[in-house]
Design a protein around this motif. Structure first.
Motif, PDB file in Angstrom:
ATOM      1  N   ARG A  74      -8.801 -13.103   7.018  1.00  0.00           N
ATOM      2  CA  ARG A  74      -8.882 -12.502   6.123  1.00  0.00           C
ATOM      3  C   ARG A  74     -10.705 -12.382   5.648  1.00  0.00           C
ATOM      4  NH1 ARG A  74      -7.355 -13.464   1.070  1.00  0.00           N
ATOM      5  NH2 ARG A  74      -6.154 -15.438   0.894  1.00  0.00           N
ATOM      6  N   ALA A 133     -10.632  -9.890   0.777  1.00  0.00           N
ATOM      7  CA  ALA A 133      -9.850  -9.683   0.185  1.00  0.00           C
ATOM      8  C   ALA A 133      -8.522  -9.245   0.938  1.00  0.00           C
ATOM      9  CB  ALA A 133     -10.272  -8.343  -1.053  1.00  0.00           C
ATOM     10  N   HIS A 134      -8.689  -8.480   1.726  1.00  0.00           N
ATOM     11  CA  HIS A 134      -7.170  -8.182   2.319  1.00  0.00           C
ATOM     12  C   HIS A 134      -7.338  -8.780   3.775  1.00  0.00           C
ATOM     13  CE1 HIS A 134      -9.430  -4.657   2.267  1.00  0.00           C
ATOM     14  NE2 HIS A 134      -9.064  -4.192   3.558  1.00  0.00           N
ATOM     15  N   ALA A 192      -7.933  -3.172   9.223  1.00  0.00           N
ATOM     16  CA  ALA A 192      -6.939  -2.952   8.110  1.00  0.00           C
ATOM     17  C   ALA A 192      -5.608  -3.797   9.051  1.00  0.00           C
ATOM     18  CB  ALA A 192      -6.033  -2.934   6.733  1.00  0.00           C
ATOM     19  N   PRO A 230     -10.187   1.684   0.877  1.00  0.00           N
ATOM     20  CA  PRO A 230      -8.656   0.611   0.159  1.00  0.00           C
ATOM     21  C   PRO A 230      -8.372   1.700  -0.731  1.00  0.00           C
ATOM     22  CG  PRO A 230     -10.646  -1.246   0.789  1.00  0.00           C
ATOM     23  CD  PRO A 230     -11.422   0.503   1.167  1.00  0.00           C
ATOM     24  N   PHE A 259      -3.418  -3.926   2.358  1.00  0.00           N
ATOM     25  CA  PHE A 259      -4.558  -4.166   1.066  1.00  0.00           C
ATOM     26  C   PHE A 259      -3.584  -3.122   0.147  1.00  0.00           C
ATOM     27  CE2 PHE A 259      -5.921  -0.606   3.659  1.00  0.00           C
ATOM     28  CZ  PHE A 259      -5.748   0.551   3.489  1.00  0.00           C
ATOM     29  N   MET A 289      -1.829  -9.655  -2.371  1.00  0.00           N
ATOM     30  CA  MET A 289      -2.544  -8.002  -2.610  1.00  0.00           C
ATOM     31  C   MET A 289      -0.795  -7.319  -3.070  1.00  0.00           C
ATOM     32  SD  MET A 289      -5.532  -7.993  -1.498  1.00  0.00           S
ATOM     33  CE  MET A 289      -5.015  -5.943  -1.883  1.00  0.00           C
TER      34      MET A 289
END
Length: 325
Positions: free
Chosen positions: A30, A43-44, A83, A143, A258, A325
């Protein structure tokens, strides 16, 4: 030029209109130095390929900071990332989907296939292609997107490793025998001034038509034609084709890291890091196999790695996606 690379190039580009090569996985963690610079963790979860200068914060000429790369061209110290795909079991747990290399790229460890097109698959075109500059970065997709309107962001349900075409703008709804290929085409029209913009997209203009078709003409606001950058990531979903693990309503079970189960939020990040004028030389070349780019072996590409800055479970069956998430 090594056999594995020359075979890939010869099969992929009969008209010598672009460069196409593989990059092994550098890291899965991440971090996102473009959208969330300095955040540890971001965040992801992302899967990253390219040069070993990758970190939470990156600035300046990346090509002068990295000491190795997972890409087959040793002068390409850029970073490319997307991602990560997960399978969501009907019991609510998640498991990371493994990546595998394109059939033409030998035994690279996971990673992606990268394209820099001058025009398309059948012509070099007659427009000067200006290579990206040190410090350049951009993203494509978001996203938060809830529709599949960008023709450059697509999926292919792989019947075998060589399947191409039949693209969709969302995750395939049926089990795919050889996995799912995620495709990211970046915009190729630059404003000629800014190496980045607040949303990492406004300094570029998107004329992509998808399916490796000729992109449209650049507008006066973004007049500089740059290479048409594209990623292909092969996700091996075959171990998850047992429908007894799928949702009881039969809906498709894959999600991005995410937590997007539709697939519309697929996105990619790019940070330029070619050494010197290597990419410009390649774009000026009319023959792909004589562009004088330096190559390295698959073993050398696979060996390049970085230590994870973020330590957390990302594999095995997880109760929730990394980052919650």
């Amino acid at each position: 030029m090594m056999k594995w690379l020359s075979v890939a190039l010869a099969l992929a580009a009969p008209s010598h209109a672009y460069i196409r090569f593989g990059c092994a996985t550098l890291s899965v963690q991440r971090l996102d130095p473009v959208v969330e610079p300095g955040n540890i963790p971001s965040a992801h979860l992302h899967q990253i390929v390219g040069g070993n200068a990758f970190n939470a914060t990156m600035s300046g000429d990346i090509g002068n900071k990295a000491t190795c790369t997972t890409c087959s061209f040793s002068e390409d110290l850029s970073n490319y990332w997307t991602a990560v795909m997960y399978f969501k079991h009907r019991n609510g747990s998640y498991k990371r989907v493994p990546q595998y290399p394109n059939a033409l790229l030998g035994t690279l460890t996971g990673g992606m296939t990268i394209y820099y097109l001058q025009d398309d698959f059948s012509s070099n075109g007659n427009t000067k292609i200006t290579a990206f500059k040190p410090g350049f970065r951009m993203t494509v997709g978001s996203p938060t997107t809830t529709s599949g309107s960008n023709p450059g962001l697509r999926y292919t349900c792989l019947q075998d490793i060589m399947t191409r075409g039949s693209e969709t703008n969302d995750f395939p709804k049926t089990a795919c025998p050889a996995g799912i290929m995620a495709i990211h085409h970046f915009p190729a029209c630059w404003d000629g001034k800014n190496l980045d913009s607040p949303n990492h997209q406004d300094h570029m203009y998107n004329t992509v038509k998808g399916m490796f078709q000729n992109a449209g003409a650049c507008p006066s606001t973004h007049p500089v034609r740059m290479p048409q950058l594209a990623y292909e990531t092969m996700w091996n979903t075959s171990q998850f084709n047992d429908k007894s693990m799928w949702p009881t309503d039969g809906s498709q079970p894959f999600v991005w890291s995410f937590d997007d189960s539709k697939g519309y939020g697929t996105h990619g990040d790019y940070m330029f890091g070619w050494k010197g004028d290597a990419l410009q030389r390649a774009m000026d070349s009319t023959s792909l196999t004589s562009n004088n780019l330096k190559t390295q072996s698959v073993a050398e590409a696979n060996k390049c790695a970085i230590k994870n800055t973020v330590s957390e479970p990302i594999d095995g069956w997880l109760e929730k996606l990394p980052g919650g998430m």
